[in-house]
Scaffold this motif. Structure first.
Motif, short mmCIF file in Angstrom:
data_model
loop_
_atom_site.label_atom_id
_atom_site.label_comp_id
_atom_site.label_asym_id
_atom_site.label_seq_id
_atom_site.Cartn_x
_atom_site.Cartn_y
_atom_site.Cartn_z
N PRO A 174 63.99 39.08 40.52
CA PRO A 174 64.52 39.71 41.73
C PRO A 174 65.18 38.71 42.68
O PRO A 174 66.21 39.02 43.29
CB PRO A 174 63.29 40.35 42.38
N THR A 175 64.64 37.51 42.79
CA THR A 175 65.21 36.53 43.71
C THR A 175 66.64 36.20 43.32
O THR A 175 67.55 36.18 44.14
CB THR A 175 64.40 35.22 43.65
N MET A 176 66.80 35.93 42.03
CA MET A 176 68.12 35.54 41.55
C MET A 176 69.10 36.70 41.66
O MET A 176 70.26 36.53 42.00
CB MET A 176 68.05 35.07 40.09
N GLU A 177 68.61 37.91 41.36
CA GLU A 177 69.48 39.09 41.42
C GLU A 177 70.00 39.31 42.84
O GLU A 177 71.14 39.74 43.04
CB GLU A 177 68.74 40.34 40.95
N ALA A 178 69.15 38.98 43.82
CA ALA A 178 69.58 39.15 45.21
C ALA A 178 70.73 38.19 45.53
O ALA A 178 71.61 38.50 46.31
CB ALA A 178 68.41 38.90 46.15
N MET A 179 70.69 37.02 44.90
CA MET A 179 71.73 36.03 45.19
C MET A 179 73.00 36.28 44.39
O MET A 179 74.10 36.16 44.90
CB MET A 179 71.22 34.63 44.83
N VAL A 180 72.83 36.58 43.10
CA VAL A 180 73.98 36.80 42.24
C VAL A 180 73.83 38.19 41.60
O VAL A 180 73.16 38.34 40.58
CB VAL A 180 74.07 35.71 41.14
N PRO A 181 74.44 39.21 42.20
CA PRO A 181 74.23 40.59 41.74
C PRO A 181 74.51 40.80 40.25
O PRO A 181 73.85 41.62 39.61
CB PRO A 181 75.20 41.40 42.60
N ASP A 182 75.45 40.02 39.69
CA ASP A 182 75.78 40.20 38.27
C ASP A 182 74.58 39.96 37.35
O ASP A 182 74.57 40.39 36.20
CB ASP A 182 76.89 39.21 37.85
N LEU A 183 73.57 39.25 37.87
CA LEU A 183 72.45 38.91 37.01
C LEU A 183 71.51 40.08 36.79
O LEU A 183 70.66 40.05 35.91
CB LEU A 183 71.66 37.74 37.61
N LYS A 184 71.69 41.11 37.60
CA LYS A 184 70.78 42.25 37.54
C LYS A 184 70.75 42.84 36.13
O LYS A 184 69.71 43.17 35.60
CB LYS A 184 71.23 43.30 38.54
N ASP A 185 71.92 42.94 35.57
CA ASP A 185 72.00 43.56 34.26
C ASP A 185 72.92 42.66 33.44
O ASP A 185 74.09 42.97 33.26
CB ASP A 185 72.58 44.98 34.43
N LEU A 186 72.41 41.56 33.01
CA LEU A 186 73.23 40.51 32.39
C LEU A 186 74.08 41.07 31.25
O LEU A 186 73.55 41.53 30.24
CB LEU A 186 72.33 39.37 31.88
N GLU A 218 86.94 29.97 34.47
CA GLU A 218 88.00 30.41 35.38
C GLU A 218 88.52 31.78 34.96
O GLU A 218 89.12 32.48 35.76
CB GLU A 218 89.15 29.38 35.41
N CYS A 219 88.33 32.13 33.70
CA CYS A 219 88.77 33.44 33.22
C CYS A 219 87.61 34.38 32.94
O CYS A 219 87.72 35.58 33.12
CB CYS A 219 89.59 33.30 31.95
N HIS A 220 86.50 33.84 32.44
CA HIS A 220 85.36 34.68 32.09
C HIS A 220 84.23 34.48 33.08
O HIS A 220 83.89 33.35 33.41
CB HIS A 220 84.82 34.31 30.70
N ASN A 221 83.65 35.57 33.53
CA ASN A 221 82.44 35.48 34.33
C ASN A 221 81.27 35.39 33.35
O ASN A 221 81.00 36.35 32.64
CB ASN A 221 82.34 36.73 35.21
N PRO A 222 80.60 34.25 33.27
CA PRO A 222 79.60 34.08 32.21
C PRO A 222 78.48 35.11 32.26
O PRO A 222 77.85 35.39 31.25
CB PRO A 222 79.05 32.67 32.45
N HIS A 223 78.24 35.66 33.45
CA HIS A 223 77.16 36.64 33.57
C HIS A 223 77.62 38.05 33.29
O HIS A 223 76.82 38.98 33.32
CB HIS A 223 76.53 36.57 34.97
N ASN A 224 78.92 38.22 33.11
CA ASN A 224 79.42 39.55 32.81
C ASN A 224 80.70 39.45 31.99
O ASN A 224 81.79 39.64 32.50
CB ASN A 224 79.65 40.33 34.11
N VAL A 225 80.58 39.16 30.72
CA VAL A 225 81.77 39.07 29.88
C VAL A 225 82.13 40.41 29.24
O VAL A 225 83.17 40.54 28.62
CB VAL A 225 81.64 38.03 28.74
N GLN A 226 81.24 41.39 29.41
CA GLN A 226 81.53 42.67 28.77
C GLN A 226 82.33 43.60 29.68
O GLN A 226 82.73 44.68 29.26
CB GLN A 226 80.22 43.35 28.34
N ASP A 227 82.55 43.18 30.92
CA ASP A 227 83.27 44.00 31.88
C ASP A 227 84.71 44.27 31.40
O ASP A 227 85.18 43.70 30.44
CB ASP A 227 83.32 43.25 33.21
N GLY A 228 85.38 45.15 32.11
CA GLY A 228 86.79 45.41 31.78
C GLY A 228 86.91 46.62 30.91
O GLY A 228 86.03 46.93 30.11
#
Lengths: 272, 364
Positions: free
Chosen positions: A142-154, A228-238
């Motif tokens: 939860p702590t990390m998710e609060a800081m970086v929302p993308d981590l909520k559902d990696l 710079e192109c891929h968000n490592p915590h959310n590469v499945q987006d798009g």
């Protein structure tokens, strides 16, 4: 009970530090408001990942031109703006010293300076039980998710990879290679390459990713790093689910006479 | 031809393309003052006569620097036939004229092709997201006309085609083609048959890529056997030794033969006097590249000659956010295009026409 107390302390500390930062971020642009209003900043590949601030190199020759519509970088006068040497990279020995440059990632990562100090110092007796993970298996953070929302559902690896496959266990301001040795955040290619070897090979040969500057094989180039192109915590987006987020397109061409809007092309297809 | 170019608006232009009786002796001076050599050529048969008369008219009213420049330009040779001294002279003349016109120091480069270089281009068709950044980078770099008022005033060299992803459907299995005419020439279980082939240019969604589309940018393919070069009656468009097909704008008569010959819709015509605001004008130019054009000439992509002759990537390559655009020296086995040709699945657009483009499409 004791464990819970420690968790709360950690939460409070990290959360406190985080809020302090975000407050500072909000306050910063407020002070030099008239100045900042004139400044043109455009984003490069992925929105939020890297930016260039427009300035004149010589009169009438800017380092970059930005799109008035989308704020994207549209033209480079100076391809090496804000770059540093890439550092050692296996397989790139033929390139002369200093001819491979990158934009450092670490400057962009707001949380980095705190990670190793406030929470994950890797040794502190106070923090070591909860901050040094027991295993590599996914657990709620939860702590990390609060800081970086993308981590909520990696959204990377479809449930088969987790934080410690990429982040160093004891040195949180570093990434990690296959041997457990630290990698700089400025060289994410070394991290990504350990699982995506084919992409690393293409990237090294200039086929995947992007390089700007001189096109000759030994010329000076700025290389875009993977993050710079891929968000490592959310590469499945798009929309196409293949690693690059959607963005706003630039304006369409001038409409020919007799065509009122873009849907004309769809409604009046060329018959066959 | 792009849809943009089907719309002549300028009455003067209309007239000249219809080729009525050439305005021979009527009043050459009045005719000449505003126009240049190519207008004479256009007005048909008696060109040498009217051309000479025009020059006489120009000279007689000279004293004015601009007229002197026009006079020199009037007698300028085809760029390929110029001696180095003549090229240098043409360059100085143009530099002065553009600098005055755009209120800043404009350079006109004449760097020749370097030996050992053959330029090549590759585009990853799977990565393109249709954002059109390349289109606008090209305009920022290459001094195209960017007016918005009249049709044909806005010129873009790159076109991004949106192709709909079709699908085959069970429900349409028995649909005939053509519909309702008894005899069927084909089944039509595919949607959207017919709409896809030409692509859409004017798409404008909130976000790209759209789930139901793929994108295909096209521009000049820099053919090794260019049909446009074959048809040019004045030999003003030709293939440079390092690959790109270029145009000597001064020698172009605006006959548009090349536009008809090009199977890739790559060439654009300056229907109106180009609209190029001073502050947006790119002052670093090449004679065969992005120097400002005049009304009535054809232009097209030349792989940013002003950049690539000095080893710099073309503007479109540098702004592509997904890194789909690749450029390099085909003769250098270490270059990215050579690596792509060696390793990837590549194809050429309309390969069956034997134009042998040096622009390749590829996918991972």
């Amino acid at each position: 009970m004791k464990k819970l107390a420690i968790y709360t302390t950690v939460l409070a500390l990290c959360g406190g530090a985080f809020y302090a930062v975000s407050a500072a971020e909000q306050a910063a642009p407020a002070q030099p408001a008239p100045e900042a209003a004139k400044e043109v900043v455009c984003f490069e590949s992925r929105k939020g990942a890297s930016e260039v601030t427009q300035r004149d190199i010589k009169p009438g020759w800017p380092n970059v031109k930005c799109s008035p519509k989308t704020g994207a970088a549209l033209w480079y006068g100076d391809p090496y703006d804000g770059t540093v040497p890439m550092g050692k990279m296996p397989g790139l020995d033929k390139i002369p010293e200093g001819h491979a440059v990158i934009k450092p990632r670490s400057e962009k990562l707001a949380l980095m300076p705190m990670c190793g100090v406030s929470c994950h110092n890797g040794v502190g007796p106070q923090f070591s039980p909860p901050t040094l993970p027991k295993g590599k298996k996914p657990v709620p953070l939860p702590t990390m998710e609060a800081m970086v929302p993308d981590l909520k559902d990696l959204q990377h690896g479809r449930g088969r990879i987790w934080c410690m496959d990429c982040h160093h266990t004891t040195q949180r301001n570093k990434l990690v290679d296959h041997f457990g040795d630290p990698i700089s955040f400025d060289q994410p290619q070394l991290l990504c390459g350990k699982c995506h070897g084919d992409k690393l090979r293409d990237w090294r040969d200039g086929i995947h990713g992007k390089r700007i500057g001189e096109f000759t094989s030994t010329g000076k180039k700025r290389w875009f790093t993977c993050t710079e192109c891929h968000n490592p915590h959310n590469v499945q987006d798009g929309a196409r689910n293949r690693g690059f987020v959607q963005l706003q397109p630039e304006p369409s061409p001038q409409l020919p006479r007799g065509m009122k809007d873009a849907s004309h092309e769809k409604l009046h297809p060329i018959p066959h | 031809m792009t849809p943009n170019e089907t719309l002549p608006t300028d009455p003067a232009k209309e007239q000249s393309s219809e080729c009525p009786v050439p305005p021979m002796s009527a009043d050459p001076a009045a005719n000449v003052l505003k126009t240049s050599r190519r207008d004479f050529l256009k007005s048909g048969g008696a060109l040498s006569l009217s051309s000479l008369m025009g020059t006489a008219a120009l000279m007689s009213q000279s004293g004015d620097a601009e007229a002197a420049v026009e006079w020199a330009e009037h007698f300028q040779k085809n760029y390929r036939l110029m001696t180095p001294a003549e090229k240098a002279e043409a360059r100085l003349r143009l530099e002065k004229r553009y600098s005055d016109e755009y209120g800043k120091k404009v350079s006109v480069d004449t760097t020749e092709a370097q030996p050992g270089v053959l330029m090549g281009y590759a585009l990853n068709i799977r990565k393109c997201i249709g954002c059109r950044r390349c289109v606008h980078a090209c305009v920022a770099e290459n001094n195209q006309s960017r007016g918005t008022k009249r049709p044909g005033e806005k010129i873009e060299w790159i076109q991004v085609l949106r192709m709909e992803r079709g699908k085959f459907e069970q429900e349409k299995m028995n649909h005939g083609y053509p519909e309702g005419l008894g005899i069927q020439v084909g089944g039509n279980a595919y949607t959207p048959a017919g709409a896809v082939l030409e692509g859409q240019y004017h798409y404008n969604p909130e976000k790209v890529p759209e789930a139901d589309a793929t994108y295909m940018p096209i521009a000049c393919m820099q053919c090794e056997k260019p049909p446009c070069v074959k048809v040019c009656p004045v030999r003003t468009t030709y293939r440079e030794a390092d690959g790109p097909v270029v145009i000597d704008y001064n020698w172009c008569i605006g006959c548009k033969m090349c536009m008809n010959a090009c199977p890739y819709w790559a060439r654009r015509f300056n229907l109106t006097t180009p609209v190029l605001p001073k502050e947006e004008m790119n002052p670093v130019t090449h004679y065969l590249g992005n120097r400002p054009r005049m009304r009535g000439v054809v232009e097209k992509c030349h792989w940013c000659l002003q950049r690539t002759r000095h080893d710099r990537y073309p503007a479109c390559v540098e702004v592509c956010p997904v890194g789909a655009r690749k450029f390099g020296n085909l003769l250098d086995p270490e270059s990215e295009v050579s690596k792509i040709l060696e390793r990837k699945n590549v194809f050429r657009l309309k390969a069956e026409l034997n134009t042998f483009p040096k622009f390749f499409y590829f996918y991972d």
